[in-house]
Structures are given as C-alpha cells and as structure tokens.
Design an enzyme around this catalytic site. Structure first.
Site, PDB file in Angstrom:
ATOM      1  N   ARG A 145      13.384 -17.285  44.688  1.00 19.55           N
ATOM      2  CA  ARG A 145      13.518 -18.523  43.923  1.00 19.55           C
ATOM      3  C   ARG A 145      13.549 -19.656  44.887  1.00 19.55           C
ATOM      4  O   ARG A 145      13.197 -20.928  44.346  1.00 19.55           O
ATOM      5  CB  ARG A 145      14.903 -18.570  43.127  1.00 19.55           C
ATOM      6  CG  ARG A 145      15.202 -17.296  42.590  1.00 19.55           C
ATOM      7  CD  ARG A 145      14.521 -17.512  41.383  1.00 19.55           C
ATOM      8  NE  ARG A 145      15.011 -16.067  40.644  1.00 19.55           N
ATOM      9  CZ  ARG A 145      13.970 -15.362  40.071  1.00 19.55           C
ATOM     10  NH1 ARG A 145      12.655 -16.062  39.813  1.00 19.55           N
ATOM     11  NH2 ARG A 145      14.251 -14.378  39.287  1.00 19.55           N
ATOM     12  N   ARG A 166      13.972 -24.210  36.326  1.00 14.88           N
ATOM     13  CA  ARG A 166      14.221 -24.497  37.714  1.00 14.88           C
ATOM     14  C   ARG A 166      13.230 -25.740  38.254  1.00 14.88           C
ATOM     15  O   ARG A 166      12.374 -25.446  38.977  1.00 14.88           O
ATOM     16  CB  ARG A 166      14.434 -23.565  38.541  1.00 14.88           C
ATOM     17  CG  ARG A 166      15.950 -23.514  39.183  1.00 14.88           C
ATOM     18  CD  ARG A 166      16.435 -22.369  39.657  1.00 14.88           C
ATOM     19  NE  ARG A 166      17.281 -22.691  40.709  1.00 14.88           N
ATOM     20  CZ  ARG A 166      18.071 -21.504  41.126  1.00 14.88           C
ATOM     21  NH1 ARG A 166      18.003 -20.320  40.937  1.00 14.88           N
ATOM     22  NH2 ARG A 166      18.958 -21.966  42.062  1.00 14.88           N
ATOM     23  N   ILE A 175      10.920 -28.713  39.968  1.00  8.72           N
ATOM     24  CA  ILE A 175      11.022 -29.425  41.129  1.00  8.72           C
ATOM     25  C   ILE A 175      10.448 -30.740  41.112  1.00  8.72           C
ATOM     26  O   ILE A 175       9.863 -31.403  42.076  1.00  8.72           O
ATOM     27  CB  ILE A 175      10.301 -28.262  42.170  1.00  8.72           C
ATOM     28  CG1 ILE A 175       8.907 -28.352  41.774  1.00  8.72           C
ATOM     29  CG2 ILE A 175      11.025 -27.145  42.536  1.00  8.72           C
ATOM     30  CD1 ILE A 175       7.955 -27.651  42.964  1.00  8.72           C
ATOM     31  N   LYS A 227      23.470 -17.165  52.746  1.00  9.71           N
ATOM     32  CA  LYS A 227      22.229 -17.023  52.233  1.00  9.71           C
ATOM     33  C   LYS A 227      21.481 -18.635  51.874  1.00  9.71           C
ATOM     34  O   LYS A 227      20.467 -18.796  52.342  1.00  9.71           O
ATOM     35  CB  LYS A 227      22.036 -16.389  50.702  1.00  9.71           C
ATOM     36  CG  LYS A 227      20.703 -16.466  50.212  1.00  9.71           C
ATOM     37  CD  LYS A 227      20.630 -15.564  48.879  1.00  9.71           C
ATOM     38  CE  LYS A 227      21.207 -16.511  47.804  1.00  9.71           C
ATOM     39  NZ  LYS A 227      20.263 -17.473  47.087  1.00  9.71           N
ATOM     40  N   ASN A 228      22.366 -19.199  51.360  1.00  8.82           N
ATOM     41  CA  ASN A 228      21.745 -20.633  51.150  1.00  8.82           C
ATOM     42  C   ASN A 228      21.478 -21.466  52.061  1.00  8.82           C
ATOM     43  O   ASN A 228      21.054 -22.712  51.978  1.00  8.82           O
ATOM     44  CB  ASN A 228      22.702 -21.318  49.831  1.00  8.82           C
ATOM     45  CG  ASN A 228      22.382 -20.551  48.582  1.00  8.82           C
ATOM     46  OD1 ASN A 228      21.560 -19.839  48.253  1.00  8.82           O
ATOM     47  ND2 ASN A 228      23.534 -20.726  47.655  1.00  8.82           N
ATOM     48  N   ASP A 272      27.801 -21.745  41.493  1.00  8.30           N
ATOM     49  CA  ASP A 272      27.536 -20.131  41.844  1.00  8.30           C
ATOM     50  C   ASP A 272      28.619 -19.318  41.745  1.00  8.30           C
ATOM     51  O   ASP A 272      28.766 -18.348  41.834  1.00  8.30           O
ATOM     52  CB  ASP A 272      26.997 -20.262  43.440  1.00  8.30           C
ATOM     53  CG  ASP A 272      25.432 -20.516  43.415  1.00  8.30           C
ATOM     54  OD1 ASP A 272      24.616 -20.716  42.340  1.00  8.30           O
ATOM     55  OD2 ASP A 272      24.784 -20.716  44.441  1.00  8.30           O
ATOM     56  N   ARG A 286      19.856  -9.482  46.490  1.00  2.44           N
ATOM     57  CA  ARG A 286      19.387 -10.971  46.993  1.00  2.44           C
ATOM     58  C   ARG A 286      20.399 -11.561  47.643  1.00  2.44           C
ATOM     59  O   ARG A 286      20.113 -12.265  48.582  1.00  2.44           O
ATOM     60  CB  ARG A 286      18.725 -11.801  45.664  1.00  2.44           C
ATOM     61  CG  ARG A 286      17.645 -11.109  45.041  1.00  2.44           C
ATOM     62  CD  ARG A 286      17.202 -11.996  43.885  1.00  2.44           C
ATOM     63  NE  ARG A 286      17.440 -13.581  44.406  1.00  2.44           N
ATOM     64  CZ  ARG A 286      18.126 -14.288  43.937  1.00  2.44           C
ATOM     65  NH1 ARG A 286      18.368 -14.044  42.558  1.00  2.44           N
ATOM     66  NH2 ARG A 286      18.111 -15.521  44.097  1.00  2.44           N
ATOM     67  N   CYS A 321      13.715 -19.189  35.954  1.00  6.20           N
ATOM     68  CA  CYS A 321      14.265 -17.897  36.482  1.00  6.20           C
ATOM     69  C   CYS A 321      15.171 -17.734  35.467  1.00  6.20           C
ATOM     70  O   CYS A 321      15.761 -18.261  34.292  1.00  6.20           O
ATOM     71  CB  CYS A 321      14.890 -18.181  37.802  1.00  6.20           C
ATOM     72  SG  CYS A 321      16.247 -19.332  37.716  1.00  6.20           S
TER      73      CYS A 321
END
Ligand code: UD1
Length: 417
Positions: free
Chosen positions: A92, A121, A123, A22-23, A306, A398, A116
């Site tokens: 996200r 989070r 930026i 996913k990432n 993670d 997700r 979140c």
C-alpha cells in the site's frame, strides 16, 4: 493459506521485545534511494511489506541485502524511473517511491495505488504538492507520470489535511532540489520525524519535522548513513491489548513511551496499571476492564487510527458500553463482523462503533480482513474460551514480525499452520 490456531482463555505473562516500526521502515527504504553511498538500516522489521519495498528498490537497480533486522542498500543510481503495476500493488505504501524517484531522476512513472481494504486511498494531495514543487503530473490509463518542468526558488505548500504519505513525499521530493520548501499543515507523526532524522544525518537540511511546519532546504548530495528504525507504536498497542483482554501482565521492551502517550491513557482508563522505566513498559490488567469515554481516531498526537481495532478488541469484555469513532478511514470497520463471531456485541453506525462488553466469548473461525483488523481478531481469540482458527494471516504478516512466537513467549497457546 496460512492459519493461526489459538486456544484462548490463558492469562498472558512475561516479556516481549518490540519490533521496529513498519511505517518508519518503508519511507526510510524509499529514502535510501537519495543517498550517494551505502545505507545500513538497523531494527528493520522482517515483514512482507519490507520485502516488497526491497523488491521495488531492486527493480530500480539497487543492490539490497537483508540479514535478520539489518537491511543494506548499496551505493547505486536508479537504472529506471518506473515502478511496475505488479510491484505497486504488492504494498500500500508504494506511492512513497514517487517522491524518492523524482528526487533522483527528475521524472517518475507509477500506477495509482488504488483502493484498499480500508476504503479508497487517494493520492491527490501528494500530486498537488508535487506539482507545486515544479513537476508536471499526468494521469492516464492508471499510470501517473511526473516530470520536472522548473525548479522554483521558494515554495510554500499548505496541505488540505495533514496526510502522512503526502508529507513524506514532499520531504523526499524536495531534499535534493534547488528549492527552499515550506510545508504547512504537515503531518506530525513520529515516523515523519524519523524520516527527517535519517535524511538530516545524511546531510539534508530539514527543520521542524514532528511539527505542522516543516522547512526543507534542498542540498546537492546526501552521503552514506547508518540508522536505527524507531520502535513500532501500533505493535506496542497490540501487545498491550493482548495483556489487557487476558487480565495479563506483560513487559514490553524497546518502546518509545513518548510515541504512545495517548494509547497509554486509554489503557489506564480501562483500569490497567501501567508503569514505565526508560524504554520498557509494564502493563498489568485487572480481572475485568472498565468501559471508556468516547474515543476518536485522529492525527498524532491524538489516538491513532491504526490502534482503533486494538482498542475495540480490548473493550469487548469490558464492563459497560464504550464508543469508538473512526475519523480517518471510511471503511475501517470491516473487521467488526469477524469479532462478532466470537460473541462480541458491537454495533456499527456509519463511522461509530458501539461496544457492549460481554462476560464471555467463545472460540470461532474468522478471517483477517486487513492488517490491524486481523491483529484485533487475534487479540479477541486470546480472550475467548476454546479454540479459534484465524485465516488469511498474510494480512497480519504485512506488519507483525513473528507474532505467533512473540505471543507464545508470553504463554499464549498459539500455533501457525
Ligand atoms: C495513514 C495514517 C497513518 C498510518 C498509515 C498506515 C493518519 C492521519 N494517517 O497514513 O498514521 O500510519 O495510514 O495505516 O492517521 N487522503 C486524501 N488524499 C491524499 C492523501 C490522503 O484524501 O492525497 C486522505 C485519506 O484517504 C485518509 C486521510 O487523508 O482519509 C489520511 O491519509 P494519510 O495520512 O495520507 O494516510 P496514510 O499516509 O496512509
């Protein structure tokens, strides 16, 4: 609300085919905006976050089609430079579209991704780097608007922390520019190297991705590309954890062993027997897992944040006391309250979780608090006697493709309703 019903206590055995990352898939979908021509992504996991990224591309005027694990993105130009707040909130990682839109349009408006479930989070590092690339950055009423002001010839950026997202945004915003960009203290995660591989295949000039010093020489255009997304290292850790807590034996196919060396070390320390051959890993767990030395989450190639919840989930029935320290996200331990409902003995002191292994766990009704915390609850349910109900599995969906099917395939008693 969809729930999972799990009857735990079964030893898991068999084979699991690992999904694409996913990432990696999410930044690659953003990067497809930069291509003059079509993009075809293989091994793209079918997830709600991937569908959200596709909706963002469609809202920007791109034709996209997803057939199973192939995603096709048409040869389009963006019809606008703005992502709506609703779409920004859906995922996200939506902030990655900032760099991609800037590369194509020279301007972009997004909303702040906001807090979140893992805590704030911010930026700020992304925006600081974007301004060093020659863009103005204005923040007002939750909106962030960036516009190209000038094109510096040489840019030398040093990130305050090797942020994965900021590194990806700098690469995306730079590779179609007129600048030569040197990015220091860059993130070294495998997903960064995959993004650079994808862009280089399309004609970009990016050197050093996967190290902390990345050089990007802007080019005029990027051309059509076909690319296979790398395997998901965190999902691999999840299935290793499921095997570990059930004294099971699982073969995981399509793994990149290099990406999970640090994770493998922890499972070996717990007493699991791990062998691998090319891209297949076999894990065989002992009757009872060992405690492990204090483990800290840190940047790649260290132990990934993670995978922290999955490590904690593996340790709840180990012999003795283990300690896990979370150093990346401040609110990562929300899921631990849920694990306690199974009878797990875990104490939290700020960013430190102390896990006292117990001999037996019982079924419980729990809620997924976030993506990896939800996966940890599923793992602990597999190791608990009796039936558990896992609520709010939308969080897990997700990031996990057909998790109930994959676990049923290794003899877990699991049902989605
Ligand atoms: C993080 C993980 C990444 C994981 C992803 C998805 C790390 C270093 N990064 O990436 O491996 O795949 O979550 O769960 O483990 N930060 C700021 N300002 C910024 C950007 C980040 O303060 O502008 C802080 C964050 O709050 C956090 C840390 O830096 O504490 C790491 O952030 P970053 O790597 O950017 O997070 P993600 O890109 O989400």
């Amino acid at each position: 609300m969809t729930k999972l019903y799990i009857e735990g206590g079964r030893r898991l055995t068999g084979e699991i085919e690992l999904q694409g990352s996913k990432n990696s898939a999410l930044p690659l979908l953003a990067a497809s905006m930069l291509i003059d021509g079509a993009t075809l992504l293989h091994n793209c996991p079918d997830l709600s976050d991937v569908r959200a990224a596709i909706r963002i591309l469609q809202s920007l005027g791109y034709k996209c089609k997803q057939v199973n694990n192939d995603v096709f993105i048409g040869d389009n130009m963006p019809s606008c430079d703005t992502v709506s707040p609703e779409l920004m909130r859906e995922m996200r990682s939506s902030s990655l579209f900032l760099g991609a839109i800037l590369a194509r349009c020279g301007s972009a408006t997004i909303t702040a991704p906001g807090g979140c479930e893992l805590g704030p989070r911010p930026i700020d590092m992304h925006l600081k780097a974007i301004s060093e690339l020659g863009f103005s950055v204005k923040e007002r009423g939750g909106y962030i608007t960036c516009k190209r002001q000038f094109s510096p010839k040489n840019v030398d950026i040093t990130l305050d922390f090797p942020s994965v997202g900021a590194t990806e945004n700098v690469i995306l915003a730079s590779c179609l520019s007129k600048s030569v960009v040197l990015l220091r203290n860059a993130a070294k995660e495998p997903e960064i190297a995959d993004l650079a591989d994808f862009l280089n295949k399309a004609g970009a000039k990016i050197r050093g991705a996967g190290t902390d010093r990345i050089e990007i020489i802007g080019v005029n255009r990027l051309t059509s590309i076909e690319h296979t997304v790398i395997p998901d290292r965190i999902v691999a850790a999840t299935y290793m954890s499921a095997a570990a807590v059930t004294s099971g034996e699982i073969e995981i196919r399509n793994v990149n062993i290099e990406h999970i060396r640090r994770i493998i070390n922890s499972f070996s320390e717990m007493g699991c027997d791990i062998v691998f051959c090319e891209n297949t890993l076999r894990i065989r767990a002992p009757q009872r897992l060992n405690r492990i030395k204090t483990t800290r989450s840190t940047v790649y190639p260290g132990f990934p944040t993670d995978a922290g919840p999955l490590l904690v989930a593996s340790l709840v029935k180990a012999s003795g006391t283990s300690t896990f320290v979370e150093t990346i996200f401040e609110n990562r331990f929300n899921y631990i309250d849920e694990l306690r409902r199974f009878g797990a003995d875990i104490k939290v002191y700020n960013r430190v979780a102390v896990v006292e292994g117990v001999r037996q766990l019982h079924g419980a009704q729990v809620c997924c608090t976030d993506l990896r915390g939800g996966a940890a609850a599923i793992v602990v349910a597999l190791a608990s006697d009796g039936v558990s109900v896992i609520d709010k599995i939308c969080h897990v969906e997700r990031g996990y493709e057909k998790i109930e099917e994959k676990l049923s395939g290794v003899y877990a008693n699991i049902k989605k309703e």
